[in-house]
Structure formats: structure tokens, C-alpha cells
Design an enzyme around this catalytic site. Structure first.
Site, PDB file in Angstrom:
ATOM      1  N   SER A   1      49.819  62.290  18.717  1.00  0.00           N
ATOM      2  CA  SER A   1      50.229  62.437  17.597  1.00  0.00           C
ATOM      3  C   SER A   1      50.747  63.224  17.131  1.00  0.00           C
ATOM      4  O   SER A   1      52.329  63.874  17.130  1.00  0.00           O
ATOM      5  CB  SER A   1      49.299  61.624  17.094  1.00  0.00           C
ATOM      6  OG  SER A   1      49.839  61.095  15.715  1.00  0.00           O
ATOM      7  N   THR A   2      50.703  63.728  16.472  1.00  0.00           N
ATOM      8  CA  THR A   2      51.197  64.907  15.680  1.00  0.00           C
ATOM      9  C   THR A   2      51.862  65.655  16.032  1.00  0.00           C
ATOM     10  O   THR A   2      50.240  66.408  17.058  1.00  0.00           O
ATOM     11  CB  THR A   2      50.336  65.581  14.471  1.00  0.00           C
ATOM     12  OG1 THR A   2      50.451  64.437  13.715  1.00  0.00           O
ATOM     13  CG2 THR A   2      50.860  66.211  13.500  1.00  0.00           C
TER      14      THR A   2
ATOM     15  N   MET B   1      46.337  64.160  15.514  1.00  0.00           N
ATOM     16  CA  MET B   1      45.590  63.719  13.970  1.00  0.00           C
ATOM     17  C   MET B   1      43.996  62.747  14.867  1.00  0.00           C
ATOM     18  O   MET B   1      44.650  61.685  15.203  1.00  0.00           O
ATOM     19  CB  MET B   1      46.065  63.406  12.865  1.00  0.00           C
ATOM     20  CG  MET B   1      46.318  65.092  11.698  1.00  0.00           C
ATOM     21  SD  MET B   1      46.133  64.451  10.287  1.00  0.00           S
ATOM     22  CE  MET B   1      48.431  64.084  10.258  1.00  0.00           C
TER      23      MET B   1
END
Length: 347
Positions: free
Chosen positions: A168-169, A288
Site C-alpha cells: 500500500s503506502t 498502512m
């Protein structure tokens, strides 16, 4: 708690005011100032030393990508890009994240988004989230053109192993670090879920393809998995793996988000746990939340999976890998720089 200080950068006076007003409504945030272009942003960052910067991608004088590069050199600070969903906007967002930006938000309706209120809560959440993140200054990658000739035609033979990656991030840069290290004759297909909205995953796939010896593409319905190709789940679709006529294939759908995500890592991993007679190497990179944890448990229960999690020291956000590690189902916790080699060792 000390208020987070923010610099808002956009070439539109209307957008600067809108973003500033939205952020100032939250008691945890104060907007120090605004800037009209990248050049002005660099000067003001040096003077004001904000905690976070929101940066428009397309600006005159010094655009968002060049501004990010300059900021990372002189005063590294967490940056969120605000991008239109046009092809050029998406491509430039990927380049800005490669240069050091930590995350991005897509403007709902182009450069001047009158409906920016639709992403107001996402904007506030991301400003608060990136303020706690570590900034990783990556070494520049090799020039894409030098590697083009190395591509090979994929081999349609049966696949004995399968690599699955969830992130993800911070994912675009982590994926670049891993995928660009593999040779053209990489011995397995790779299926990737990167949390991104529609329009951006194609640009990410194209960028990674230009830098890598393996083939990288945005996955399409009924793609037959072949060794030496990486398939990125398209934004807005879940990607499931199915077996049909002895082949492992991609199935895309728009079923509701799982854990707030579509595509979701859990959906990919869980579908892969039902694929028989193929060993899976599941990898969870920076991100996250906890997406991928439930699916990883299912994979391990299937008895044909090895699990790798990115080490905390190299993660931009140690959320998804940490959640996976806490299950005690992870076989190896590895620094990002060593993950490409670790995956190859399992192959």
C-alpha cells in the site's frame, strides 16, 4: 498535542484556498502558508520548515516532480501529491512518488476540482498519516532504454511456483526496488495488489515495465499467468486467481471493497490458497493497515506457501508487514534491499 504544520502548493488560487480551508478545519492541523509553484514551494519550505507538504503535480515554473526532487535534496519532508486522473496526471504522480513523495490523492474532477470536498476526509487522514512516516531517499534507477532489449517472450508452460505481492503506502518505490532486480528469465509469474484508485495502476505498470527486465502489465480479465511476467491488479477491481483447463488465470470483479480496499490483498491471497499443486511465495511490503493478514493465514493453511514480510527498518509504513508478522505465520522478515534475492532463492 502539537498541531501539524502544512504548506499547500498549487498553481490555482481557488484550489489553494479550498485545500487550506479544509485542512484548517481540523484542530490537529494548521496551514502555515501556500505556494503557487514548485520554485516558490522550495523557498518557503526552507524558511518555514513545515511538517507536511501537499503538492499539485502539474504547475508552471517548477512542476511537482522537479519540486519533489529539489525538496528531497535540500529539506526532506513528507509530501502528498494531488493529481488529476488524466493519463499524464497519473504518470507524473508515479514519477513524483519515485522521486520521494509518500502518497497521493486523486482530484475528483481534474486540475480545478469544484467537488474537492469528496476527498476532504482522505486529505486530512493522509496529512496526519504521512507526518509520522519515514522518508526514504532512494538511489536513482538505471535508464529504462538500456534494458528494453532484454525482454523475452513469456513461456506458456505449466508454472510450478507463483509469487504474490501485497503493498500500500510506499508501495510503488518498494515494488521498483524488488522488480527491477530480477532477470528476464525469472522463473515464476508475479501477481501484485497495490492499493491505488482506477487510472493509476496502468501508469505504475508501464513505469515498472520500462525499468525492468521482466514484463510488467496491468492485469486483464482471463490473462493466463506466465513465468517472467508481473501482473498488477487494476485499481477499482478485485483480482482473484482461478484454475481453468489446467491453466492459472486472472479473474477481475467489482464486488464490494474488502477492509476498505478494492483491489484487496486478502482477496488475492485467499483465491491463491485454493490453487492446487503450485507453491506460492507471498510477500507483504510497506503499507498502512492490515490488508493481507487474513489471506496470508489462508495461504499458510493450504500448506503450499512461504511468507516474507518487509522489515520495519526499510518500511515507509510498518502496518501491513507488522500485522502479518504478528500472526507468527511469516517465514522471513527481510530488509527491502534483500527481498528480490530472497524471492529468487525460493524459486
Amino acid at each position: 498535542m502539537k498541531q501539524l504544520s502544512v504548506l499547500v502548493v498549487d498553481d490555482s488560487a481557488f484550489m489553494r484556498k479550498l485545500i487550506k480551508d479544509f485542512l484548517n478545519e481540523d484542530p490537529r492541523i494548521t496551514v502555515l502558508d501556500t505556494a503557487r509553484n514548485g520554485e516558490e514551494a522550495v523557498t518557503k519550505i526552507m524558511q518555514l520548515k513545515p511538517d507536511v507538504v501537499t503538492m499539485d503535480v502539474e504547475m508552471p515554473v517548477l512542476n511537482g516532480i522537479e519540486a519533489v526532487k529539489e525538496i528531497m535534496k535540500c529539506y526532506p519532508v513528507p509530501i502528498i501529491m494531488l493529481s488529476s486522473t488524466t493519463k499524464a496526471g497519473a504518470e507524473n504522480t508515479i514519477l513524483a512518488m519515485e522521486a520521494g513523495a509518500l502518497d497521493f490523492i486523486s482530484k475528483p474532477s481534474g486540475a480545478i476540482s469544484l467537488d474537492l470536498h469528496k476527498v476532504k476526509s482522505e486529505l486530512i487522514e493522509k496529512v496526519i498519516a504521512v507526518s509520522k512516516m519515514k522518508i526514504k531517499l532512494n538511489k536513482p534507477m538505471s535508464k529504462p532504454s538500456l534494458r528494453k532489449h532484454e525482454k523475452k517472450v513469456p513461456n506458456k508452460n505449466e508454472i510450478p511456483k507463483l509469487v504474490l505481492i501485497g503493498t500500500s503506502t510506499g508501495g510503488p518505490r518498494a515494488l521498483q526496488e524488488v522488480i527491477t532486480k530480477w532477470p528476464a528469465d525469472f522463473k515464476a509469474p508475479v501477481v501484485i495488489v497495490q492499493h491505488m484508485p482506477p487510472g493509476f495502476t496502468e501508469s505504475l505498470a508501464n513505469r515498472l515495465n520500462s525499468l525492468s527486465s521482466v514484463n510488467v502489465k496491468e492485469a486483464e480479465q482471463d490473462d493466463v499467468l506466465t513465468a517472467g511476467t508481473a501482473y498488477i491488479a487494476p485499481g477499482g477491481f478485485h483480482l482473484r486467481l482461478i484454475q481453468k483447463a489446467g491453466k492459472t488465470m486472472v479473474s477481475l470483479d467489482k464486488e464490494p471493497p474488502v477492509g476498505g480496499h478494492r483491489p484487496a490483498v486478502n482477496v488475492l491471497f485467499e483465491s491463491a490458497s485454493k490453487i492446487k499443486n503450485i507453491e506460492k511465495i507471498a510477500v507483504i511490503l510497506t503499507g498502512m493497515g492490515s490488508d493481507g493478514t487474513h489471506g496470508l493465514i489462508k495461504l499458510k493453511e493450504s500448506g503450499e506457501a512461504v511468507a516474507i514480510a518487509e522489515a520495519e527498518e526499510s518500511c515507509i509504513v510498518y502496518g501491513m508487514p507488522k500485522s502479518a508478522v504478528l500472526t507468527k505465520k511469516v517465514d522471513e522478515v527481510i530488509h527491502l534491499h534483500s527481498i528480490a534475492a530472497a524471492i529468487q532463492n525460493y524459486l
